[in-house]
Design a protein around this motif. Sequence first.
Motif, PDB file in Angstrom:
ATOM      1  N   UNK A   1    -116.033  46.629 -60.129  1.00 37.98           N
ATOM      2  CA  UNK A   1    -114.761  45.855 -59.782  1.00 37.98           C
ATOM      3  C   UNK A   1    -113.596  46.804 -60.318  1.00 37.98           C
ATOM      4  N   UNK A   2    -113.678  47.593 -61.264  1.00 40.05           N
ATOM      5  CA  UNK A   2    -112.460  48.523 -61.644  1.00 40.05           C
ATOM      6  C   UNK A   2    -112.276  49.473 -60.642  1.00 40.05           C
ATOM      7  N   UNK A   3    -113.510  50.189 -60.185  1.00 41.95           N
ATOM      8  CA  UNK A   3    -113.585  51.080 -59.162  1.00 41.95           C
ATOM      9  C   UNK A   3    -112.850  50.633 -57.822  1.00 41.95           C
ATOM     10  N   UNK A   4    -113.284  49.425 -57.478  1.00 46.39           N
ATOM     11  CA  UNK A   4    -112.761  48.672 -56.351  1.00 46.39           C
ATOM     12  C   UNK A   4    -111.330  48.399 -56.343  1.00 46.39           C
ATOM     13  N   UNK A   5    -110.896  47.876 -57.389  1.00 44.75           N
ATOM     14  CA  UNK A   5    -109.272  47.832 -57.789  1.00 44.75           C
ATOM     15  C   UNK A   5    -108.427  49.227 -57.446  1.00 44.75           C
ATOM     16  N   UNK A   6    -109.003  49.994 -58.123  1.00 45.70           N
ATOM     17  CA  UNK A   6    -108.329  51.448 -57.875  1.00 45.70           C
ATOM     18  C   UNK A   6    -108.358  52.011 -56.537  1.00 45.70           C
ATOM     19  N   UNK A   7    -109.505  51.819 -55.912  1.00 45.74           N
ATOM     20  CA  UNK A   7    -109.707  52.325 -54.567  1.00 45.74           C
ATOM     21  C   UNK A   7    -108.772  51.477 -53.684  1.00 45.74           C
ATOM     22  N   UNK A   8    -108.636  50.111 -53.833  1.00 40.32           N
ATOM     23  CA  UNK A   8    -107.623  49.251 -53.164  1.00 40.32           C
ATOM     24  C   UNK A   8    -106.196  49.726 -53.295  1.00 40.32           C
ATOM     25  N   UNK A   9    -105.836  50.044 -54.587  1.00 38.81           N
ATOM     26  CA  UNK A   9    -104.401  50.672 -54.852  1.00 38.81           C
ATOM     27  C   UNK A   9    -104.144  51.890 -53.950  1.00 38.81           C
ATOM     28  N   UNK A  10    -105.234  52.654 -53.816  1.00 37.93           N
ATOM     29  CA  UNK A  10    -105.154  54.265 -53.394  1.00 37.93           C
ATOM     30  C   UNK A  10    -105.036  53.704 -51.998  1.00 37.93           C
TER      31      UNK A  10
ATOM     32  N   UNK B   1     -96.854  46.314 -53.154  1.00 37.70           N
ATOM     33  CA  UNK B   1     -96.178  46.946 -54.529  1.00 37.70           C
ATOM     34  C   UNK B   1     -96.634  45.766 -55.682  1.00 37.70           C
ATOM     35  N   UNK B   2     -96.489  44.682 -55.327  1.00 39.37           N
ATOM     36  CA  UNK B   2     -96.502  43.778 -56.862  1.00 39.37           C
ATOM     37  C   UNK B   2     -98.278  44.013 -56.750  1.00 39.37           C
ATOM     38  N   UNK B   3     -98.987  43.669 -55.470  1.00 41.45           N
ATOM     39  CA  UNK B   3    -100.307  43.646 -55.391  1.00 41.45           C
ATOM     40  C   UNK B   3    -101.128  44.786 -56.214  1.00 41.45           C
ATOM     41  N   UNK B   4    -100.296  45.991 -55.815  1.00 41.58           N
ATOM     42  CA  UNK B   4    -100.806  47.122 -56.475  1.00 41.58           C
ATOM     43  C   UNK B   4    -100.771  47.214 -57.991  1.00 41.58           C
ATOM     44  N   UNK B   5     -99.674  46.573 -58.425  1.00 38.31           N
ATOM     45  CA  UNK B   5     -99.390  46.671 -59.791  1.00 38.31           C
ATOM     46  C   UNK B   5    -100.256  45.769 -60.438  1.00 38.31           C
ATOM     47  N   UNK B   6    -100.861  44.492 -59.817  1.00 42.28           N
ATOM     48  CA  UNK B   6    -101.739  43.736 -60.248  1.00 42.28           C
ATOM     49  C   UNK B   6    -103.052  44.474 -60.289  1.00 42.28           C
ATOM     50  N   UNK B   7    -103.462  45.216 -59.366  1.00 41.43           N
ATOM     51  CA  UNK B   7    -104.914  45.718 -59.367  1.00 41.43           C
ATOM     52  C   UNK B   7    -104.727  46.827 -60.824  1.00 41.43           C
ATOM     53  N   UNK B   8    -103.580  47.642 -60.962  1.00 40.65           N
ATOM     54  CA  UNK B   8    -103.288  48.625 -62.045  1.00 40.65           C
ATOM     55  C   UNK B   8    -103.625  47.888 -63.313  1.00 40.65           C
ATOM     56  N   UNK B   9    -103.018  46.879 -63.435  1.00 36.79           N
ATOM     57  CA  UNK B   9    -103.173  45.937 -64.732  1.00 36.79           C
ATOM     58  C   UNK B   9    -104.543  45.682 -65.253  1.00 36.79           C
TER      59      UNK B   9
ATOM     60  N   UNK C   1    -104.367  59.300 -61.516  1.00 35.02           N
ATOM     61  CA  UNK C   1    -104.243  60.032 -60.350  1.00 35.02           C
ATOM     62  C   UNK C   1    -103.886  58.978 -59.130  1.00 35.02           C
ATOM     63  N   UNK C   2    -104.735  57.921 -59.010  1.00 38.07           N
ATOM     64  CA  UNK C   2    -104.242  57.024 -58.177  1.00 38.07           C
ATOM     65  C   UNK C   2    -102.843  56.499 -58.337  1.00 38.07           C
ATOM     66  N   UNK C   3    -102.420  56.211 -59.843  1.00 38.09           N
ATOM     67  CA  UNK C   3    -101.275  55.543 -59.954  1.00 38.09           C
ATOM     68  C   UNK C   3    -100.209  56.717 -59.488  1.00 38.09           C
ATOM     69  N   UNK C   4    -100.311  58.006 -59.733  1.00 34.35           N
ATOM     70  CA  UNK C   4     -99.559  59.040 -59.191  1.00 34.35           C
ATOM     71  C   UNK C   4     -99.427  58.804 -57.581  1.00 34.35           C
ATOM     72  N   UNK C   5    -100.188  58.843 -56.985  1.00 35.44           N
ATOM     73  CA  UNK C   5    -100.334  58.642 -55.466  1.00 35.44           C
ATOM     74  C   UNK C   5     -99.542  57.151 -54.875  1.00 35.44           C
ATOM     75  N   UNK C   6     -99.781  56.254 -55.702  1.00 29.22           N
ATOM     76  CA  UNK C   6     -99.375  54.944 -55.408  1.00 29.22           C
ATOM     77  C   UNK C   6     -97.879  55.055 -55.558  1.00 29.22           C
ATOM     78  N   UNK C   7     -97.452  55.305 -56.577  1.00 28.49           N
ATOM     79  CA  UNK C   7     -95.829  55.147 -57.180  1.00 28.49           C
ATOM     80  C   UNK C   7     -95.160  56.478 -56.299  1.00 28.49           C
ATOM     81  N   UNK C   8     -95.967  57.398 -55.645  1.00 24.04           N
ATOM     82  CA  UNK C   8     -95.098  58.591 -54.979  1.00 24.04           C
ATOM     83  C   UNK C   8     -95.094  57.923 -53.630  1.00 24.04           C
TER      84      UNK C   8
END
Length: 199
Positions: free
Chosen positions: A4-13, A38-46, A68-75
Amino acid sequence: MKKLPYILIATRFLIAPIIFLLAYFEIENSRNLILILMYFGLFTDIFDGIIARKVGVSSEKLRRLDSQTDLVFWLSIGFATYFLNPEIIQEHWKSIALIFIMEALCYIISLWKFGKETCTHAWLAKLWGLSLLIAFTSLIGFSEAGWAFYLCVILGFISHLDVILIILILPKWQFDVPSSYHAWKIRNGKMLKKSVLLN
């Protein structure tokens, strides 16, 4: 659960290019859609980190991938903000450039000292992430900079300074270091007490 953590990271990417395209083409209701993503992405990050620590898969590989996914997401959100409000971004380019310089310094210093990118997930960086959320909500949702933007810049500078200190203090590369104070404790041979919710 371990995947699940990998799925959440992939979703944010995957959310990142969608946000970019929504803003670039200014699709109908793009601002609202971007805010929802954006809010959903933050949810996955938390929750990717919390779940990873809970099920025992919080590895170096996972945490570096998360950073690295956080960097891509916020950029992607940053570029979206520029496409939607170019005049506001141009007006505040010096403050924005300062944050980019600080981010670059974190990577440069970490690569120079350890040969790896930074991956501290420090507490001040988490706080800055929340201020980013508020600032982008103001910029994208209401086309305003205001106090939220300036708070974000101040916290961004302080949090990056903390990360730089962490890198300089640590005797060897390590992920999930809460603060420069904790880095100093590590340097002096003290073990950190881990928290499922924060690190």
